[in-house]
Design a protein around this motif. Sequence first.
Motif, mmCIF file in Angstrom:
data_model
loop_
_atom_site.group_PDB
_atom_site.id
_atom_site.type_symbol
_atom_site.label_atom_id
_atom_site.label_comp_id
_atom_site.label_asym_id
_atom_site.label_seq_id
_atom_site.Cartn_x
_atom_site.Cartn_y
_atom_site.Cartn_z
ATOM 1 N N GLN A 168 0.719 -1.190 0.043
ATOM 2 C CA GLN A 168 -0.059 0.076 0.037
ATOM 3 C C GLN A 168 0.762 1.154 0.093
ATOM 4 O OE1 GLN A 168 -3.482 -0.194 -0.417
ATOM 5 N NE2 GLN A 168 -2.839 -2.522 -0.456
ATOM 6 N N PRO A 169 0.569 2.157 -0.586
ATOM 7 C CA PRO A 169 -0.584 2.518 -1.634
ATOM 8 C C PRO A 169 -0.336 1.877 -2.838
ATOM 9 C CG PRO A 169 0.446 4.538 -1.299
ATOM 10 C CD PRO A 169 1.102 3.669 -0.251
ATOM 11 N N SER A 170 -1.474 1.214 -3.532
ATOM 12 C CA SER A 170 -1.002 0.563 -4.704
ATOM 13 C C SER A 170 -0.860 1.066 -5.975
ATOM 14 C CB SER A 170 -2.386 -0.817 -4.920
ATOM 15 O OG SER A 170 -3.449 0.265 -5.290
ATOM 16 N N GLY A 171 -1.209 2.315 -6.011
ATOM 17 C CA GLY A 171 -1.082 3.524 -6.997
ATOM 18 C C GLY A 171 -1.955 3.254 -8.260
ATOM 19 N N VAL A 172 -3.056 2.396 -7.886
ATOM 20 C CA VAL A 172 -4.104 2.296 -9.026
ATOM 21 C C VAL A 172 -4.856 3.561 -9.145
ATOM 22 C CG1 VAL A 172 -5.982 1.131 -9.667
ATOM 23 C CG2 VAL A 172 -4.243 -0.230 -8.833
ATOM 24 N N GLU A 173 -5.035 4.129 -10.244
ATOM 25 C CA GLU A 173 -5.759 5.261 -10.348
ATOM 26 C C GLU A 173 -7.350 5.407 -10.136
ATOM 27 O OE1 GLU A 173 -5.894 9.280 -10.740
ATOM 28 O OE2 GLU A 173 -4.136 8.240 -10.869
ATOM 29 N N GLY A 174 -7.696 6.267 -9.511
ATOM 30 C CA GLY A 174 -9.160 6.141 -9.332
ATOM 31 C C GLY A 174 -9.683 5.254 -8.091
ATOM 32 N N ARG A 175 -8.725 4.817 -7.624
ATOM 33 C CA ARG A 175 -9.015 3.843 -6.263
ATOM 34 C C ARG A 175 -8.769 4.283 -4.980
ATOM 35 N NH1 ARG A 175 -7.096 -2.416 -5.780
ATOM 36 N NH2 ARG A 175 -8.667 -3.070 -4.061
ATOM 37 N N ARG A 176 -9.353 4.079 -4.075
ATOM 38 C CA ARG A 176 -9.221 4.259 -2.598
ATOM 39 C C ARG A 176 -7.835 3.740 -2.434
ATOM 40 N NH1 ARG A 176 -14.694 2.906 0.571
ATOM 41 N NH2 ARG A 176 -15.589 2.586 -1.515
ATOM 42 N N GLN A 177 -6.824 4.329 -1.697
ATOM 43 C CA GLN A 177 -5.650 3.836 -1.227
ATOM 44 C C GLN A 177 -5.410 3.934 0.106
ATOM 45 O OE1 GLN A 177 -3.360 3.351 -3.857
ATOM 46 N NE2 GLN A 177 -5.148 3.171 -4.923
ATOM 47 N N MET A 178 -4.896 3.056 0.675
ATOM 48 C CA MET A 178 -4.389 2.925 2.053
ATOM 49 C C MET A 178 -3.006 3.350 2.293
ATOM 50 S SD MET A 178 -4.229 -0.233 4.516
ATOM 51 C CE MET A 178 -3.246 -0.514 5.945
ATOM 52 N N PRO A 179 -2.837 4.201 3.248
ATOM 53 C CA PRO A 179 -1.495 4.898 3.379
ATOM 54 C C PRO A 179 -0.741 4.035 3.696
ATOM 55 C CG PRO A 179 -3.104 5.980 4.939
ATOM 56 C CD PRO A 179 -3.870 4.865 4.005
ATOM 57 N N TYR A 180 0.915 4.272 3.513
ATOM 58 C CA TYR A 180 1.731 3.146 3.941
ATOM 59 C C TYR A 180 2.162 3.693 5.270
ATOM 60 C CZ TYR A 180 6.321 0.771 4.362
ATOM 61 O OH TYR A 180 7.183 0.011 4.796
ATOM 62 N N PHE A 181 2.207 2.933 6.261
ATOM 63 C CA PHE A 181 2.578 2.899 7.537
ATOM 64 C C PHE A 181 3.768 2.014 7.810
ATOM 65 C CE2 PHE A 181 -2.128 3.128 7.754
ATOM 66 C CZ PHE A 181 -2.257 4.585 8.262
ATOM 67 N N GLU A 182 4.986 2.794 8.491
ATOM 68 C CA GLU A 182 5.956 2.170 8.548
ATOM 69 C C GLU A 182 6.002 1.681 9.937
ATOM 70 O OE1 GLU A 182 9.309 4.925 8.325
ATOM 71 O OE2 GLU A 182 8.392 5.854 6.261
ATOM 72 N N LEU A 183 5.586 0.266 10.006
ATOM 73 C CA LEU A 183 5.437 -0.442 11.093
ATOM 74 C C LEU A 183 6.755 -1.462 11.347
ATOM 75 C CD1 LEU A 183 1.733 -1.497 10.949
ATOM 76 C CD2 LEU A 183 2.554 0.410 11.949
ATOM 77 N N THR A 184 7.124 -1.538 12.283
ATOM 78 C CA THR A 184 7.968 -2.735 12.661
ATOM 79 C C THR A 184 7.443 -4.176 12.440
ATOM 80 O OG1 THR A 184 7.546 -2.892 14.886
ATOM 81 C CG2 THR A 184 9.132 -1.191 14.205
ATOM 82 N N GLU A 185 8.302 -4.880 12.513
ATOM 83 C CA GLU A 185 7.558 -6.203 12.451
ATOM 84 C C GLU A 185 6.704 -6.832 13.273
ATOM 85 O OE1 GLU A 185 9.263 -10.983 12.464
ATOM 86 O OE2 GLU A 185 10.548 -9.520 11.494
ATOM 87 N N GLU A 186 7.325 -6.336 14.671
ATOM 88 C CA GLU A 186 6.657 -6.482 16.052
ATOM 89 C C GLU A 186 5.357 -5.957 15.919
ATOM 90 O OE1 GLU A 186 7.471 -6.317 20.847
ATOM 91 O OE2 GLU A 186 8.574 -4.943 19.597
ATOM 92 N N GLU A 187 5.237 -4.404 15.667
ATOM 93 C CA GLU A 187 4.160 -4.011 15.335
ATOM 94 C C GLU A 187 3.127 -4.713 14.526
ATOM 95 O OE1 GLU A 187 5.162 0.688 16.492
ATOM 96 O OE2 GLU A 187 5.436 -0.014 14.365
ATOM 97 N N THR A 188 3.340 -5.332 13.363
ATOM 98 C CA THR A 188 2.656 -5.568 12.360
ATOM 99 C C THR A 188 2.094 -7.162 12.788
ATOM 100 O OG1 THR A 188 4.025 -4.611 10.674
ATOM 101 C CG2 THR A 188 2.514 -6.629 9.794
ATOM 102 N N ARG A 189 2.937 -7.886 13.652
ATOM 103 C CA ARG A 189 2.620 -9.221 14.322
ATOM 104 C C ARG A 189 1.448 -8.910 15.200
ATOM 105 N NH1 ARG A 189 5.231 -13.755 13.248
ATOM 106 N NH2 ARG A 189 7.459 -13.350 12.096
ATOM 107 N N GLY A 190 1.679 -7.842 16.274
ATOM 108 C CA GLY A 190 0.433 -7.439 17.189
ATOM 109 C C GLY A 190 -0.455 -7.079 16.471
ATOM 110 N N LEU A 191 -0.449 -6.270 15.320
ATOM 111 C CA LEU A 191 -1.762 -5.796 14.729
ATOM 112 C C LEU A 191 -2.662 -7.137 14.032
ATOM 113 C CD1 LEU A 191 -3.773 -3.665 13.793
ATOM 114 C CD2 LEU A 191 -2.359 -3.369 11.781
ATOM 115 N N ALA A 192 -1.749 -8.056 13.686
ATOM 116 C CA ALA A 192 -2.448 -9.386 12.972
ATOM 117 C C ALA A 192 -3.087 -9.973 14.377
ATOM 118 C CB ALA A 192 -1.190 -10.301 12.259
#
Length: 150
Positions: free
Chosen positions: A106-130
């Motif tokens: 994310q973001p995918s860069g597809v024109e006209g599509r809603r884009q999720m911002p890029y969050f600079e999460l650590t591996e630990e934060e992403t594991r926690g979010l999962a």
Amino acid sequence: MAEFLTKLRARNVFYGGSIFFVVVFIGMTVHSHRYVVTTSTSGMPLTEAVALGKRVWERHSCINCHTLHGEGAYFAPEVGNVMTRWGVQDEPEEAFEILNSWMESQPSGVEGRRQMPYFELTEEETRGLAEFLRWADQTDTQGWPPNDAG
């Protein structure tokens, strides 16, 4: 029998009614607590990773775009059942890998599509979010969302 309400009778009605409604309130409080503890809470234990994921969820204001069990914004998909939709509810490592891949794309860069911002999460934060999303997916939502797509 007197045809009017004396001070004594008024006092008894007041105290009797007050006691009755205090007892009803205590009974409803006990029932609500028992229901939350035994029925509506998640079947997955509340671990430190789940708590970290909740903090990541709040810090990045994910609820400003996503809904979680119907609460939040409707700009992005419901995530209360996302792990079930992805088929990784019982696989913590696969849940992390799929979420991590999704977040990195994310973001995918597809024109006209809603884009999720890029969050600079650590591996630990992403594991926690999962883990937080896996935990939320096991909560008894009494049929919410009404369809699998969220």
